[in-house]
Enzyme design. Sequence first.
Site, PDB file in Angstrom:
ATOM      1  N   ARG A   1      55.071 -33.448  -8.743  1.00  0.00           N
ATOM      2  CA  ARG A   1      53.815 -34.225  -8.639  1.00  0.00           C
ATOM      3  C   ARG A   1      52.816 -33.543  -9.595  1.00  0.00           C
ATOM      4  O   ARG A   1      52.739 -32.075  -9.646  1.00  0.00           O
ATOM      5  CB  ARG A   1      53.300 -34.032  -7.156  1.00  0.00           C
ATOM      6  CG  ARG A   1      51.970 -34.567  -6.697  1.00  0.00           C
ATOM      7  CD  ARG A   1      51.910 -34.835  -5.321  1.00  0.00           C
ATOM      8  NE  ARG A   1      52.043 -33.678  -4.480  1.00  0.00           N
ATOM      9  CZ  ARG A   1      52.439 -33.750  -2.840  1.00  0.00           C
ATOM     10  NH1 ARG A   1      51.999 -35.104  -2.608  1.00  0.00           N
ATOM     11  NH2 ARG A   1      52.387 -32.895  -2.298  1.00  0.00           N
TER      12      ARG A   1
ATOM     13  N   LYS B   1      53.107 -41.107   0.581  1.00  0.00           N
ATOM     14  CA  LYS B   1      52.097 -41.330   1.821  1.00  0.00           C
ATOM     15  C   LYS B   1      50.718 -41.700   0.775  1.00  0.00           C
ATOM     16  O   LYS B   1      50.107 -42.728   0.729  1.00  0.00           O
ATOM     17  CB  LYS B   1      51.894 -40.592   2.794  1.00  0.00           C
ATOM     18  CG  LYS B   1      52.958 -40.356   3.558  1.00  0.00           C
ATOM     19  CD  LYS B   1      52.570 -39.247   4.813  1.00  0.00           C
ATOM     20  CE  LYS B   1      52.442 -37.912   4.540  1.00  0.00           C
ATOM     21  NZ  LYS B   1      53.575 -37.253   3.611  1.00  0.00           N
TER      22      LYS B   1
ATOM     23  N   ARG C   1      57.305 -26.518   4.201  1.00  0.00           N
ATOM     24  CA  ARG C   1      56.754 -27.537   4.509  1.00  0.00           C
ATOM     25  C   ARG C   1      57.673 -28.466   5.312  1.00  0.00           C
ATOM     26  O   ARG C   1      57.343 -29.067   6.162  1.00  0.00           O
ATOM     27  CB  ARG C   1      55.893 -28.314   3.565  1.00  0.00           C
ATOM     28  CG  ARG C   1      54.633 -27.272   3.280  1.00  0.00           C
ATOM     29  CD  ARG C   1      54.248 -27.784   2.051  1.00  0.00           C
ATOM     30  NE  ARG C   1      53.988 -29.108   1.527  1.00  0.00           N
ATOM     31  CZ  ARG C   1      53.544 -29.423   0.234  1.00  0.00           C
ATOM     32  NH1 ARG C   1      53.655 -28.826  -0.732  1.00  0.00           N
ATOM     33  NH2 ARG C   1      53.339 -30.878   0.285  1.00  0.00           N
TER      34      ARG C   1
ATOM     35  N   ARG D   1      49.352 -28.953  -7.503  1.00  0.00           N
ATOM     36  CA  ARG D   1      48.863 -28.396  -6.129  1.00  0.00           C
ATOM     37  C   ARG D   1      49.625 -26.769  -6.142  1.00  0.00           C
ATOM     38  O   ARG D   1      50.735 -26.728  -6.317  1.00  0.00           O
ATOM     39  CB  ARG D   1      49.250 -28.886  -4.903  1.00  0.00           C
ATOM     40  CG  ARG D   1      48.226 -29.876  -4.571  1.00  0.00           C
ATOM     41  CD  ARG D   1      48.142 -31.058  -3.666  1.00  0.00           C
ATOM     42  NE  ARG D   1      48.872 -30.430  -2.677  1.00  0.00           N
ATOM     43  CZ  ARG D   1      49.547 -31.103  -1.442  1.00  0.00           C
ATOM     44  NH1 ARG D   1      49.232 -32.545  -1.518  1.00  0.00           N
ATOM     45  NH2 ARG D   1      50.128 -30.725  -0.519  1.00  0.00           N
TER      46      ARG D   1
HETATM   47  P1  ADP Z   1      52.910 -37.588  -0.008  1.00  0.00           P
HETATM   48  O1  ADP Z   1      51.430 -38.154   0.078  1.00  0.00           O
HETATM   49  O2  ADP Z   1      53.860 -38.317   1.034  1.00  0.00           O
HETATM   50  O3  ADP Z   1      53.108 -36.021   0.183  1.00  0.00           O
HETATM   51  P2  ADP Z   1      52.834 -38.601  -2.642  1.00  0.00           P
HETATM   52  O4  ADP Z   1      52.314 -39.819  -2.629  1.00  0.00           O
HETATM   53  O5  ADP Z   1      51.911 -37.512  -3.121  1.00  0.00           O
HETATM   54  O6  ADP Z   1      53.457 -38.170  -1.275  1.00  0.00           O
HETATM   55  O7  ADP Z   1      53.922 -38.508  -3.414  1.00  0.00           O
HETATM   56  C1  ADP Z   1      54.671 -37.505  -3.951  1.00  0.00           C
HETATM   57  C2  ADP Z   1      55.255 -37.422  -5.435  1.00  0.00           C
HETATM   58  O8  ADP Z   1      56.336 -38.312  -5.373  1.00  0.00           O
HETATM   59  C3  ADP Z   1      54.247 -37.830  -6.432  1.00  0.00           C
HETATM   60  O9  ADP Z   1      54.145 -37.220  -7.499  1.00  0.00           O
HETATM   61  C4  ADP Z   1      54.463 -39.370  -6.651  1.00  0.00           C
HETATM   62  O10 ADP Z   1      54.075 -39.902  -7.840  1.00  0.00           O
HETATM   63  C5  ADP Z   1      56.049 -39.445  -6.396  1.00  0.00           C
HETATM   64  N1  ADP Z   1      56.354 -40.729  -5.739  1.00  0.00           N
HETATM   65  C6  ADP Z   1      55.987 -41.429  -4.614  1.00  0.00           C
HETATM   66  N2  ADP Z   1      56.687 -42.480  -4.247  1.00  0.00           N
HETATM   67  C7  ADP Z   1      57.698 -42.625  -4.926  1.00  0.00           C
HETATM   68  C8  ADP Z   1      58.782 -43.274  -5.165  1.00  0.00           C
HETATM   69  N3  ADP Z   1      59.019 -44.410  -4.342  1.00  0.00           N
HETATM   70  N4  ADP Z   1      59.926 -43.049  -6.231  1.00  0.00           N
HETATM   71  C9  ADP Z   1      59.520 -41.712  -6.800  1.00  0.00           C
HETATM   72  N5  ADP Z   1      58.520 -41.163  -6.970  1.00  0.00           N
HETATM   73  C10 ADP Z   1      57.534 -41.375  -6.104  1.00  0.00           C
HETATM   74  P1  ADP Z   2      51.863 -33.457   1.990  1.00  0.00           P
HETATM   75  O1  ADP Z   2      51.755 -34.767   2.544  1.00  0.00           O
HETATM   76  O2  ADP Z   2      52.242 -33.175   0.679  1.00  0.00           O
HETATM   77  O3  ADP Z   2      52.820 -32.537   2.923  1.00  0.00           O
HETATM   78  P2  ADP Z   2      49.198 -32.838   2.879  1.00  0.00           P
HETATM   79  O4  ADP Z   2      48.232 -32.622   1.532  1.00  0.00           O
HETATM   80  O5  ADP Z   2      49.037 -33.513   3.809  1.00  0.00           O
HETATM   81  O6  ADP Z   2      50.658 -32.590   1.966  1.00  0.00           O
HETATM   82  O7  ADP Z   2      48.772 -31.191   3.632  1.00  0.00           O
HETATM   83  C1  ADP Z   2      48.831 -30.016   2.834  1.00  0.00           C
HETATM   84  C2  ADP Z   2      48.592 -28.880   3.784  1.00  0.00           C
HETATM   85  O8  ADP Z   2      47.663 -29.111   4.930  1.00  0.00           O
HETATM   86  C3  ADP Z   2      49.766 -28.949   4.976  1.00  0.00           C
HETATM   87  O9  ADP Z   2      50.956 -28.139   4.458  1.00  0.00           O
HETATM   88  C4  ADP Z   2      49.036 -28.179   5.901  1.00  0.00           C
HETATM   89  O10 ADP Z   2      48.908 -26.874   5.810  1.00  0.00           O
HETATM   90  C5  ADP Z   2      47.494 -28.769   6.116  1.00  0.00           C
HETATM   91  N1  ADP Z   2      47.709 -29.950   6.906  1.00  0.00           N
HETATM   92  C6  ADP Z   2      47.364 -31.231   6.416  1.00  0.00           C
HETATM   93  N2  ADP Z   2      47.264 -32.236   7.493  1.00  0.00           N
HETATM   94  C7  ADP Z   2      47.511 -31.286   8.669  1.00  0.00           C
HETATM   95  C8  ADP Z   2      47.431 -31.705  10.178  1.00  0.00           C
HETATM   96  N3  ADP Z   2      47.203 -32.839  10.365  1.00  0.00           N
HETATM   97  N4  ADP Z   2      47.871 -30.641  10.826  1.00  0.00           N
HETATM   98  C9  ADP Z   2      48.024 -29.274  10.379  1.00  0.00           C
HETATM   99  N5  ADP Z   2      48.065 -28.951   9.061  1.00  0.00           N
HETATM  100  C10 ADP Z   2      47.526 -29.953   8.349  1.00  0.00           C
END
Ligand code: ADP
Ligand code: ADP
Length: 218
Positions: free
Chosen positions: A127, A13, A171, A160
């Site tokens: 990541r 995302k 998660r 992180r």
């Molecule tokens: P989210 O915001 O949904 O948690 P991220 O954009 O941070 O996900 O992506 C999670 C990890 O996967 C990052 O290290 C990113 O570089 C990698 N990543 C994102 N999209 C892809 C893809 N299509 N193929 C392989 N790795 C990806």
């Molecule tokens: P990712 O997309 O990799 O799961 P985020 O950075 O979006 O991680 O979220 C990290 C943490 O922040 C989540 O595991 C949760 O604890 C909290 N969090 C983020 N957004 C929300 C939400 N909309 N509602 C509840 N908790 C949230």
Amino acid sequence: MNIILFGPPGAGKGTQATRLVEQFGFEHLSSGDVLRAERAAGTKLGQDVTAYMDAGQLVPDELVIEVILGRVLNSEAEAGVLLDGFPRTLPQAAQLDEALEKADSRVDLVLSIQVPDELIVERITGRRMSPSTGKIYHVKYLPPQREGVCDETGEPLVQRPDDTEEVVKQRLNAYHEQTEPLEDYYRSRGVLVEVEGTQDIEQIADRIGQIVRDRRPK
Ligand code: ADP
Ligand code: ADP
């Protein structure tokens, strides 16, 4: 045009959000980034959310809804907002709808990035982030030019604290139990579009860009 980027942790995302902002000028609102900034600033909210985030659990709705809706309603971006990580529960989605409706606006598109659980652990544990800009890398799929160092700022990349295998499993549980039901909520409103998330980053960006162009008000 207001868009939600939806999908499990590690779906890509944040990665796709950066590209959409460059192409279309949306304001990117990541609830995770907002909460991490509150923690870094040592605010009361930041302290209240710490234990939940470190354990991989969702933060209680009342802690996250107010701060995110405030940002959405205050946004001045002409193109609209791009929500990433919010909403994650049905009450969050309902309150977002209500707030937007009052502002004569709506959720126009929900892009649901589909990635199976088996791929998520490798994505998340690999990541890495630039500490000051938040630019996202991956040790294997999007490596920096010099190992462990941000291409743009030269700073050492960080991981992180919740990006460990153990916390990721928690998660993913939270995602399947509390967040995934939102797909049906948005599908029934006719705004959900599923996007295959297992292709490479640029292929997914092309597909998403095309969907946004097709749906954008002319
Ligand atoms: P989210 O915001 O949904 O948690 P991220 O954009 O941070 O996900 O992506 C999670 C990890 O996967 C990052 O290290 C990113 O570089 C990698 N990543 C994102 N999209 C892809 C893809 N299509 N193929 C392989 N790795 C990806
Ligand atoms: P990712 O997309 O990799 O799961 P985020 O950075 O979006 O991680 O979220 C990290 C943490 O922040 C989540 O595991 C949760 O604890 C909290 N969090 C983020 N957004 C929300 C939400 N909309 N509602 C509840 N908790 C949230």
